[in-house]
Scaffold this active site. Sequence first.
Site, PDB file in Angstrom:
ATOM      1  CG  HIS A 119      -3.230 -10.147  -9.419  1.00  0.00           C
ATOM      2  ND1 HIS A 119      -3.975 -11.163  -9.949  1.00  0.00           N
ATOM      3  CD2 HIS A 119      -4.030  -9.533  -8.500  1.00  0.00           C
ATOM      4  CE1 HIS A 119      -5.174 -11.177  -9.375  1.00  0.00           C
ATOM      5  NE2 HIS A 119      -5.225 -10.199  -8.495  1.00  0.00           N
ATOM      6  CB  SER A 123      -8.127  -7.315  -9.308  1.00  0.00           C
ATOM      7  OG  SER A 123      -8.032  -7.037  -7.966  1.00  0.00           O
ATOM      8  CG  ASN A 125      -8.723 -12.067 -10.308  1.00  0.00           C
ATOM      9  OD1 ASN A 125      -8.763 -12.861  -9.376  1.00  0.00           O
ATOM     10  ND2 ASN A 125      -8.358 -10.800 -10.159  1.00  0.00           N
ATOM     11  CD  GLU A 130      -2.494 -13.962 -12.259  1.00  0.00           C
ATOM     12  OE1 GLU A 130      -2.976 -14.843 -12.960  1.00  0.00           O
ATOM     13  OE2 GLU A 130      -3.107 -12.907 -12.016  1.00  0.00           O
TER      14      GLU A 130
HETATM   15  N1  LIG Z   1      -8.934  -7.602  -1.812  1.00  0.00           N
HETATM   16  C1  LIG Z   1      -8.522  -8.550  -2.613  1.00  0.00           C
HETATM   17  O1  LIG Z   1      -8.847  -9.723  -2.461  1.00  0.00           O
HETATM   18  C2  LIG Z   1      -7.616  -8.204  -3.739  1.00  0.00           C
HETATM   19  C3  LIG Z   1      -7.457  -6.915  -4.184  1.00  0.00           C
HETATM   20  N2  LIG Z   1      -6.590  -6.639  -5.192  1.00  0.00           N
HETATM   21  C4  LIG Z   1      -6.394  -5.261  -5.659  1.00  0.00           C
HETATM   22  O2  LIG Z   1      -5.560  -4.604  -4.706  1.00  0.00           O
HETATM   23  C5  LIG Z   1      -5.894  -3.215  -4.648  1.00  0.00           C
HETATM   24  C6  LIG Z   1      -6.233  -2.857  -3.236  1.00  0.00           C
HETATM   25  O3  LIG Z   1      -7.315  -3.638  -2.801  1.00  0.00           O
HETATM   26  P1  LIG Z   1      -7.685  -3.773  -1.262  1.00  0.00           P
HETATM   27  O4  LIG Z   1      -6.471  -3.845  -0.456  1.00  0.00           O
HETATM   28  O5  LIG Z   1      -8.673  -4.859  -1.185  1.00  0.00           O
HETATM   29  O6  LIG Z   1      -8.405  -2.390  -0.980  1.00  0.00           O
HETATM   30  P2  LIG Z   1      -8.694  -1.696   0.410  1.00  0.00           P
HETATM   31  O7  LIG Z   1      -9.916  -0.861   0.218  1.00  0.00           O
HETATM   32  O8  LIG Z   1      -8.692  -2.693   1.512  1.00  0.00           O
HETATM   33  O9  LIG Z   1      -7.434  -0.753   0.625  1.00  0.00           O
HETATM   34  C7  LIG Z   1      -7.127   0.323  -0.199  1.00  0.00           C
HETATM   35  C8  LIG Z   1      -6.342   1.322   0.627  1.00  0.00           C
HETATM   36  O10 LIG Z   1      -5.803   2.283  -0.248  1.00  0.00           O
HETATM   37  C9  LIG Z   1      -5.793   3.519   0.456  1.00  0.00           C
HETATM   38  N3  LIG Z   1      -5.710   4.632  -0.492  1.00  0.00           N
HETATM   39  C10 LIG Z   1      -6.658   5.084  -1.324  1.00  0.00           C
HETATM   40  N4  LIG Z   1      -6.176   6.128  -2.028  1.00  0.00           N
HETATM   41  C11 LIG Z   1      -4.908   6.335  -1.625  1.00  0.00           C
HETATM   42  C12 LIG Z   1      -3.912   7.261  -1.973  1.00  0.00           C
HETATM   43  N5  LIG Z   1      -4.118   8.211  -2.870  1.00  0.00           N
HETATM   44  N6  LIG Z   1      -2.703   7.165  -1.358  1.00  0.00           N
HETATM   45  C13 LIG Z   1      -2.478   6.234  -0.419  1.00  0.00           C
HETATM   46  N7  LIG Z   1      -3.413   5.339  -0.045  1.00  0.00           N
HETATM   47  C14 LIG Z   1      -4.602   5.389  -0.635  1.00  0.00           C
HETATM   48  C15 LIG Z   1      -7.107   3.500   1.207  1.00  0.00           C
HETATM   49  O11 LIG Z   1      -7.103   4.446   2.281  1.00  0.00           O
HETATM   50  C16 LIG Z   1      -7.203   2.055   1.652  1.00  0.00           C
HETATM   51  O12 LIG Z   1      -6.638   1.901   2.947  1.00  0.00           O
HETATM   52  C17 LIG Z   1      -7.021  -3.026  -5.648  1.00  0.00           C
HETATM   53  O13 LIG Z   1      -6.490  -2.616  -6.870  1.00  0.00           O
HETATM   54  C18 LIG Z   1      -7.631  -4.412  -5.761  1.00  0.00           C
HETATM   55  O14 LIG Z   1      -8.299  -4.626  -6.972  1.00  0.00           O
HETATM   56  C19 LIG Z   1      -5.822  -7.628  -5.784  1.00  0.00           C
HETATM   57  C20 LIG Z   1      -5.913  -8.911  -5.362  1.00  0.00           C
HETATM   58  C21 LIG Z   1      -6.860  -9.338  -4.363  1.00  0.00           C
END
Ligand SMILES: NC(=O)C1=CN([C@@H]2O[C@H](COP(=O)(O)OP(=O)(O)OC[C@H]3O[C@@H](n4cnc5c(N)ncnc54)[C@H](O)[C@@H]3O)[C@@H](O)[C@H]2O)C=CC1
Length: 525
Positions: free
Chosen positions: A432, A411, A482, A444
């Site tokens: 993004h 993000s 963002n 993005e």
């Molecule tokens: N939630 C949102 O609204 C948004 C999030 N993002 C970005 O997207 C990324 C993910 O965010 P979310 O999906 O919300 O997080 P989340 O917490 O829902 O999912 C992250 C997933 O990554 C997995 N994970 C962690 N370490 C791992 C590894 N070593 N190998 C494989 N899987 C692994 C976890 O088990 C978890 O299922 C972050 O960088 C966040 O900043 C970007 C845009 C919007």
Amino acid sequence: MVDYITRDGVALLQVNNPPVNALSHNVRAEIKNGLDEAGQDKQIKAIVISGKRSFIAGADITEFKSGSYSEWPTIIDLCDLIESSGKPVVAAIKGFALGGGHEIAISCHYRIAHEKSKFGFPEVDIGILPAAGGTQRFPRLVGLEAALDLIPSGRHIGAAQAFKLGIVDKVVRGDAVEEAVKFAKSIAGEPLVDRRTSQRPVMGAENAVSLRDAAVKLAMKKKKGMIAPIHCIKAVMGSLLPFEQGMEIEASEGFMLFTSGQMGALQYAFFAQRAAPKWSLPCGASFKTVKGRPIRNAAVIGAGTMGTGIAMAMLNAGIPVTLVEQDRKFLDKGVSLLKLLYAGSVSLRKITQDQCDAILSKLNTAVGYKSLTNVDLVIEAVYENMALKKQIFAELDRICPPETFLWTNTSALDIDEIASATRRPDKVLGTHFFVPAYHMKLLENVRGKLTSAETVASAQMFGTRIGKIPVVVGNCHGFVGNRMLHKYAHESDFLIEEGCWPEDVDMVAENFGLPLGPFKVRDLS
Ligand SMILES: NC(=O)C1=CN([C@@H]2O[C@H](COP(=O)(O)OP(=O)(O)OC[C@H]3O[C@@H](n4cnc5c(N)ncnc54)[C@H](O)[C@@H]3O)[C@@H](O)[C@H]2O)C=CC1
Ligand SMILES: CC(C)(COP(=O)(O)OP(=O)(O)OC[C@H]1O[C@@H](n2cnc3c(N)ncnc32)[C@H](O)[C@@H]1OP(=O)(O)O)[C@@H](O)C(=O)NCCC(=O)NCCSC(=O)CC(=O)CCCCCCCCCCCCC(=O)O
């Protein structure tokens, strides 16, 4: 801009104004000249109007700002001239018949359409209404109910449905122009009285009030905050009056829209959306000079909120995806969520069970990265943690082929620092997505210091392929989206501090036209 071709007693007026055959002033003038010439030539018994490549996508939207849309001959004048022609006029439609193009078509006495052609009145989405008699002729052609569905919604329909509704007289598989010329010859000399749409009665008038109320209710739900749908409905209701009086209502409803701020804003958005995916880099590379590499298959690391959404966006576009997690429990959770979302689409009849099965057959899963030895692209979507992301990028760099793109959904983190964990910083870029990633249009594409032009081009091409509006942005904290959202979030928070409830803030934002208020979006994130 309009070729005049004669064929054995038929004058073919073929609009040739790339890219979409918009009805710019010169085009209108040349159509009028063609109609005059064909009208005066005794050898000509019938006229066909068509477009090179595609039919006509409507008025030239740039002319609403410059003002030349109202210069003579207007689209209204053309529609009247066509309909009142003493010689039969046949529309030969392939590609799009939209807006003013659709109005021209329904002013012709007959319409022959290719099976893949599309029809619609998208005016409502650029803040106006079909102001060249469309709100008056269309209900006379298809009935009040269909007109109150298609004009305020702006929905496109295909040739088969257009035939069912009575918009087109014949659907063809072959060359629509050749078929129309043949047809025009066959009906030359026949009386035209019952072929003039403006002279017909409106079907469904007996249910006018209930149809109108249902249309208003639907428009207020589907096009929140927009004024054009209500003016469209009022103008269509005017079709219950004699044609000339209905035209006056159309003009007065149209006038309110043509002088509204919403028209200017929506037309700005129309061109901005098309300008946004175009890109150029300081080195001179641009979408005109660099071709992207197509993505044949991909992997997504992390099956959380964003990873599953990104996987879904790719699967929907037919790209095979391997979804990768750190352990089986998280993987199963992500896959269950994906299946639930697809089951929802099946129960809402957005896709069939067979389509759902075909989509899911392209989904593979893995715990760990070892299987990623043959993928074109990996998108990382794990927790927002620099150390974790760098560790994953270093490992992917070891396992994936050297040409594989390694992109991150961070993000706000520094793309250059993530890229520094690899030996291929030229292939590292930020993709993004916005939540929910399978639905939100904006993507993005964040360019790092060392990201190559080929990588940028590939990411832009990829974004378009998965149905997004991809925009190249620079690498800074929060990128562009963002940074804008932060201000919006702060103001929403201040309102809570000042005593509002989150649902009140959401309601105001949604009534303005946003699909979800700021607090509902945060609940999703
Ligand atoms: N939630 C949102 O609204 C948004 C999030 N993002 C970005 O997207 C990324 C993910 O965010 P979310 O999906 O919300 O997080 P989340 O917490 O829902 O999912 C992250 C997933 O990554 C997995 N994970 C962690 N370490 C791992 C590894 N070593 N190998 C494989 N899987 C692994 C976890 O088990 C978890 O299922 C972050 O960088 C966040 O900043 C970007 C845009 C919007
Ligand atoms: C057609 C499409 C579906 C094609 O899609 P795609 O292939 O994806 O291409 P795009 O990238 O979208 O577009 C390519 C390219 O073309 C440009 N473009 C597209 N459409 C138009 C257009 N209509 N005009 C101008 N330019 C257009 C686009 O910007 C791209 O350009 P590039 O980026 O430089 O490459 C898709 O394009 C599409 O959906 N287009 C829009 C279709 C649409 O909205 N049509 C309706 C137009 S409005 C209309 O027709 C109005 C009317 O019905 C009535 C006019 C009434 C006139 C009344 C006379 C006035 C009387 C006086 C009134 C007094 C009132 C007063 O006082 O003022």
